[in-house]
Write an enzyme that holds these catalytic residues in place. Structure first.
Site, mmCIF file in Angstrom:
data_model
loop_
_atom_site.group_PDB
_atom_site.id
_atom_site.type_symbol
_atom_site.label_atom_id
_atom_site.label_comp_id
_atom_site.label_asym_id
_atom_site.label_seq_id
_atom_site.Cartn_x
_atom_site.Cartn_y
_atom_site.Cartn_z
ATOM 1 N N HIS A 60 0.830 -1.210 0.000
ATOM 2 C CA HIS A 60 0.000 0.000 0.000
ATOM 3 C C HIS A 60 0.866 1.262 0.000
ATOM 4 O O HIS A 60 1.222 1.792 1.044
ATOM 5 C CB HIS A 60 -0.915 -0.022 1.237
ATOM 6 C CG HIS A 60 -1.990 1.013 1.218
ATOM 7 N ND1 HIS A 60 -3.227 0.807 1.793
ATOM 8 C CD2 HIS A 60 -2.041 2.273 0.725
ATOM 9 C CE1 HIS A 60 -3.981 1.880 1.643
ATOM 10 N NE2 HIS A 60 -3.273 2.791 0.996
ATOM 11 N N PHE A 63 2.715 6.526 -4.709
ATOM 12 C CA PHE A 63 3.932 7.155 -5.224
ATOM 13 C C PHE A 63 3.638 8.397 -6.077
ATOM 14 O O PHE A 63 4.545 9.008 -6.623
ATOM 15 C CB PHE A 63 4.805 6.140 -5.963
ATOM 16 C CG PHE A 63 5.678 5.301 -5.042
ATOM 17 C CD1 PHE A 63 5.693 5.532 -3.664
ATOM 18 C CD2 PHE A 63 6.497 4.300 -5.542
ATOM 19 C CE1 PHE A 63 6.504 4.772 -2.803
ATOM 20 C CE2 PHE A 63 7.314 3.545 -4.699
ATOM 21 C CZ PHE A 63 7.310 3.778 -3.334
ATOM 22 N N HIS A 234 -5.491 -0.576 5.991
ATOM 23 C CA HIS A 234 -5.279 0.237 7.214
ATOM 24 C C HIS A 234 -6.361 0.132 8.288
ATOM 25 O O HIS A 234 -7.024 1.111 8.597
ATOM 26 C CB HIS A 234 -5.031 1.701 6.837
ATOM 27 C CG HIS A 234 -5.899 2.301 5.753
ATOM 28 N ND1 HIS A 234 -7.269 2.176 5.744
ATOM 29 C CD2 HIS A 234 -5.568 3.024 4.649
ATOM 30 C CE1 HIS A 234 -7.741 2.807 4.673
ATOM 31 N NE2 HIS A 234 -6.734 3.318 3.992
ATOM 32 N N ASP A 313 0.823 2.539 3.787
ATOM 33 C CA ASP A 313 -0.057 3.606 3.283
ATOM 34 C C ASP A 313 0.765 4.885 3.096
ATOM 35 O O ASP A 313 0.347 5.982 3.476
ATOM 36 C CB ASP A 313 -1.252 3.843 4.214
ATOM 37 C CG ASP A 313 -2.315 4.746 3.578
ATOM 38 O OD1 ASP A 313 -2.203 5.049 2.373
ATOM 39 O OD2 ASP A 313 -3.242 5.153 4.302
ATOM 40 N N HIS A 317 2.688 14.145 1.419
ATOM 41 C CA HIS A 317 2.255 15.501 1.082
ATOM 42 C C HIS A 317 3.365 16.428 1.573
ATOM 43 O O HIS A 317 4.101 16.085 2.503
ATOM 44 C CB HIS A 317 0.949 15.859 1.801
ATOM 45 C CG HIS A 317 -0.212 14.968 1.451
ATOM 46 N ND1 HIS A 317 -0.889 15.078 0.255
ATOM 47 C CD2 HIS A 317 -0.819 13.982 2.139
ATOM 48 C CE1 HIS A 317 -1.877 14.182 0.224
ATOM 49 N NE2 HIS A 317 -1.843 13.497 1.351
HETATM 50 N N1 LIG Z 1 -4.375 7.696 4.010
HETATM 51 C C1 LIG Z 1 -4.595 8.944 3.690
HETATM 52 O O1 LIG Z 1 -4.951 9.739 4.562
HETATM 53 N N2 LIG Z 1 -4.391 9.417 2.444
HETATM 54 C C2 LIG Z 1 -4.119 8.670 1.264
HETATM 55 C C3 LIG Z 1 -5.346 8.008 0.732
HETATM 56 C C4 LIG Z 1 -5.867 6.886 1.601
HETATM 57 O O2 LIG Z 1 -5.189 5.875 1.798
HETATM 58 O O3 LIG Z 1 -6.984 6.981 2.099
HETATM 59 C C5 LIG Z 1 -3.510 9.597 0.215
HETATM 60 O O4 LIG Z 1 -3.431 9.197 -0.950
HETATM 61 O O5 LIG Z 1 -3.088 10.702 0.565
HETATM 62 ZN ZN LIG Z 2 -7.078 4.603 2.396
HETATM 63 ZN ZN LIG Z 3 -3.930 4.691 0.932
#
Ligand SMILES: NC(=O)N[C@@H](CC(=O)O)C(=O)O
Ligand SMILES: [Zn+2]
Ligand SMILES: [Zn+2]
Length: 468
Positions: A60, A63, A234, A313, A317
């Protein structure tokens, strides 16, 4: 490629930790034993008594390429993976454009083939594109999703009706559905109720434990009804862990393998609502930070087999995007490089045994995502030599300045991790002496189980070949 002998190492093998030597030929482990012989032209790695373990498989990651390359790209993301001991990643579809049709899939494949230094799979996105899923499956997506039952980064969430239609189609294809389980209606309800709440912790309250539990319940009911194979992304709460434990128990009581697997992230295991003050909007992710009871339940879940794997995950950002008020900040935290170090540190701290950590980071993800048929996920003769060498006693503080993601920050700043000394991918040393040692584009695409036409096969082989 020279053959490699790893000597003076310890491995977890046949249910015990033992000293061993490993020979790697043509990218595969070919011998495990003692006093093995090699020719003089071979490369010898003296592990100095350190452990050799299967490298991580992170099912997960986001990228961000194409479309959001200020946050990450296939090169920086895969370097972060390699430096953290992860040699296989599966990329999520909420890029720009989203990976919801042939064109978008081929564009992402081309970019990844040109830049990734680790092996990778690509997931197919699920929106209103039900009629496109078959084509995506035949093109080689690893799985579908994450399918967003609630709003998250990228706005790919779908309603309950489309969700059920999508699961039915994924069942028809005999593919795997991966699910982001949060209840959108409940989230919207709490958003109204909490209008005046400007605290950071608002984000944990607007997506309360019940919001995940309701969606997990709903998703698993559909999984049973449609008999579709699924994976829950998650998982973060005491309640959801309880539901999953019960469903798995009931399946096993009838001598059936559960139809679904689930993952937990390091940020839900090692961070909590107590970190809101320190992290501010940097702690915003979906599902959100949880309280201590959930963390205890997740730890129990990874130890008793309720939870099948850990995944990062990895959702980078930029600091400038995160350093704003809680509602304006995007959700998500980076994590692919700290996944293995944090899990190894947890072993060191007796939170879980090494044997379980290995299952959670390599063999279970390989099995669930069909990567075992690509020789991934085990330190064993005949399998890809995707390995890390680590000294489990070397706990080091995690520092963003040494990490490779474009994000440039980590929610785990200052926490302890055990970082790999070497990372090998198919027998190539891609991380050594704290440096990347790999060419962009060396990573292989691990196509999914969908049957391709011969024409597609030829087209796909061409994609990315011209780039180096
Ligand atoms: N986990 C997050 O809070 N953000 C993820 C998307 C996701 O996995 O829900 C993302 O792509 O920024
Ligand atoms: Zn998610
Ligand atoms: Zn995600």
């Amino acid at each position: 490629m020279p053959d490699i002998l790893i000597k003076n190492t310890r491995i977890y093998y046949n249910n015990s930790l033992q000293s061993a030597e490993i020979i790697i030929e043509d990218g595969k482990v070919t011998k495990i034993g003692k006093d093995l012989r090699v020719s003089s032209s071979d490369m010898i790695i003296d592990a100095g008594g350190a452990l050799t373990l299967p490298a991580g498989i992170d099912v997960h990651v986001h990228f961000r390429e194409p479309g959001m390359t200020s946050k990450e790209n296939w090169y920086t993301g895969s370097c972060a993976a390699a430096a953290g001991g992860v040699t296989t990643v599966i990329d999520q579809p909420n890029t720009v454009p989203p990976t919801t049709n042939r064109l978008a899939f081929e564009q992402k494949l081309r970019l990844a083939r040109g830049k990734s230094i680790v092996d990778f799979g690509i997931n197919g996105g699920v929106t209103g594109n039900i009629e496109k899923l078959e084509e995506l499956w035949k093109l080689g997506v690893t799985a579908f999703g994450e399918i967003f039952m609630a709003e998250s980064t990228g706005g790919l969430n779908i309603n309950e009706e489309t969700f059920e239609e999508a699961l039915a189609e994924i069942k028809r294809l005999d593919a795997l559905a991966t699910i982001h389980a949060e209840d959108e209606k409940m989230r919207l309800e709490f958003e109204k109720l909490l209008k005046g709440d400007t605290s950071y912790e608002y984000h944990s309250r607007v997506r309360p434990n019940a919001c995940e539990a309701a969606a997990v319940q709903k998703a698993l009911e559909l999984v049973s009804k449609l008999q579709v194979r699924a994976h829950l992304c998650h998982i973060s709460t005491l309640e959801a862990t309880g539901i999953i434990r019960k469903k798995k128990y009931l399946a096993r009581r009838e001598n059936k393998e559960p139809l679904f697997t689930c993952e937990v992230t390091p940020h839900h295991l090692f961070l909590s609502t107590r970190d809101w003050e320190r992290l501010r909007s940097f702690g915003k992710m979906n599902p959100p930070l949880r309280g201590g009871n959930s963390i205890k339940a997740l730890v129990n879940g990874i130890n008793d087999g309720t939870i099948d794997m850990v995944a990062s995950d990895h959702a980078p950002h930029l600091e400038s995007e995160k350093d704003v008020d809680i509602r304006a900040a995007p959700s998500g935290v980076p994590g692919v490089e700290t996944l293995m170090p944090l899990m190894l540190a947890a072993v060191r701290k007796n939170i879980l045994p090494l044997s379980r950590m290995i299952m959670l980071t390599s063999w279970n993800p390989a099995k669930a995502f069909g990567l075992d048929r690509k020789s991934k996920g085990r330190l064993e003769v005949g399998f890809d030599a995707d390995l890390i060498i680590v000294n489990p006693r070397e706990l080091r503080p995690i520092k963003a300045e040494f990490l490779h993601s474009k994000a440039g920050w980590t929610p785990f700043e200052g926490m302890e991790g055990v970082f790999p000394e070497y990372t090998l991918s198919r027998g190539e040393v891609i991380w050594i002496e704290e440096s990347i040692n790999a060419k962009p584009g060396r990573g292989n695409f691990l196509e999914g189980r969908g049957e391709r036409s011969e024409e597609d096969e030829e087209d796909l082989e061409e994609i990315g070949e011209t780039q180096d």
